[in-house]
Design a protein around this motif. Structure first.
Motif, PDB file in Angstrom:
ATOM      1  N   GLY A 224       9.674  11.187  33.496  1.00 34.33           N
ATOM      2  CA  GLY A 224      11.115  10.989  33.593  1.00 34.33           C
ATOM      3  C   GLY A 224      11.874  12.099  32.887  1.00 34.33           C
ATOM      4  O   GLY A 224      12.957  12.520  33.342  1.00 34.33           O
ATOM      5  N   PHE A 225      11.310  12.620  31.811  1.00 28.97           N
ATOM      6  CA  PHE A 225      11.962  13.699  31.075  1.00 28.97           C
ATOM      7  C   PHE A 225      11.794  15.045  31.784  1.00 28.97           C
ATOM      8  O   PHE A 225      12.623  15.938  31.641  1.00 28.97           O
ATOM      9  CB  PHE A 225      11.436  13.753  29.643  1.00 28.97           C
ATOM     10  N   GLU A 228      14.581  14.906  34.144  1.00 32.56           N
ATOM     11  CA  GLU A 228      15.837  15.143  33.424  1.00 32.56           C
ATOM     12  C   GLU A 228      16.017  16.636  33.147  1.00 32.56           C
ATOM     13  O   GLU A 228      17.114  17.182  33.299  1.00 32.56           O
ATOM     14  CB  GLU A 228      15.840  14.362  32.110  1.00 32.56           C
ATOM     15  N   LEU A 231      17.094  18.218  36.435  1.00 31.37           N
ATOM     16  CA  LEU A 231      18.483  17.940  36.780  1.00 31.37           C
ATOM     17  C   LEU A 231      19.440  18.690  35.874  1.00 31.37           C
ATOM     18  O   LEU A 231      20.518  19.108  36.298  1.00 31.37           O
ATOM     19  CB  LEU A 231      18.751  16.433  36.695  1.00 31.37           C
ATOM     20  N   GLY A 232      19.048  18.874  34.611  1.00 29.67           N
ATOM     21  CA  GLY A 232      19.907  19.568  33.657  1.00 29.67           C
ATOM     22  C   GLY A 232      19.870  21.078  33.784  1.00 29.67           C
ATOM     23  O   GLY A 232      20.651  21.775  33.135  1.00 29.67           O
TER      24      GLY A 232
END
Length: 248
Positions: A224-225, A228, A231-232
């Motif tokens: 999940g990270f 992230e 996406l970032g």
């Protein structure tokens, strides 16, 4: 090139990975590996699987160039395929012995961390360079190989541990010269395969059932990270520099 299976010895099946030049697996390669390990475990005549690789290193993780070309879709595909391959090793109905030579990095740690036993060559090194590749993951599996604080230091620095280091921590069964690796792994597999097949399968289920960490859930939490970071923008920014300054 690809994933091959050989079941020449009684009760022992060898699944071999060969993706030149460094065994960095594409999405299709991880899926093929998962299929091969599951198929070997389903064979009622098989009592132990040896996971091996051709070439100078056991596994260099995912094919970063495939992800660079394919973007988010390729990243999602790699994450799902890696989870599938790691899960296939862990859930294999019979014990899995990993025969590791040279480098074992990133996704390679996911494989050996979920194996039941590891035999390594003297030149083998183990690490998770994910922070240098714009991703996260496989800390779940590295934590099964080394103590917690060493795992964190290796993870943050992207440094590697040697086969001798892991042998000292008890996670590598034997360290042997490279030319004796396959024979040593087969020797351990042969010893395991000499046991009753039904009891071995029950033992594998029992040992998985008492694990303190759910490796599937833990790895998916890590991923999940990775998403992230993607996406970032930081994941892509770091991956854009992959291959520079002497990197693989």
């Amino acid at each position: 090139m690809g994933v091959s299976t050989s079941c020449g010895e009684k009760g022992v099946c060898v699944v071999t990975v060969d993706f030149p030049p460094v065994n960095a697996l594409p999405v299709a390669g991880w899926s093929a590996l998962a299929d091969a390990v599951r198929a070997a475990g389903r064979d009622p005549e098989v009592r132990c699987v040896v996971l091996a690789a051709e070439g100078r290193g056991f596994n260099a993780g995912v094919d970063i160039k495939e992800i660079q070309r394919g973007g988010d879709g390729a990243l999602i595909g790699a994450n799902h395929a890696c989870a599938e391959a790691f899960g296939a090793v862990y859930d294999c109905a019979v014990p899995v012995v990993a025969a590791v030579q040279g480098f074992c990095l990133g996704g390679g740690i996911g494989l050996v961390g979920n194996a039941d036993a590891i035999v390594a060559s003297e030149d083998a090194v183990f690490g998770v360079p994910e922070l240098d590749r714009g991703a996260l993951g496989a800390a779940t599996h590295l934590a099964r190989l080394v103590p917690q604080h060493l795992m964190r230091a290796l993870y943050y620095t992207a440094r590697t541990a040697t086969a001798a280091d892991l042998h000292a921590h008890g996670s590598v069964w034997r360290v042997v010269p490279r030319e004796g690796l396959r024979a040593a792994a087969l020797g351990l597999a042969r010893e395991i395969a000499a046991k009753d097949g039904q009891l071995l399968r029950l033992a594998k289920s029992a040992l998985n059932g008492i694990d303190p960490v759910d490796v599937r859930r833990s790895y998916r939490f890590e991923q999940g990270f990775t998403f992230e970071a993607g996406l970032g923008g930081v994941g892509g920014r770091v991956r854009a520099g992959f291959g520079e300054e002497g990197r693989r």
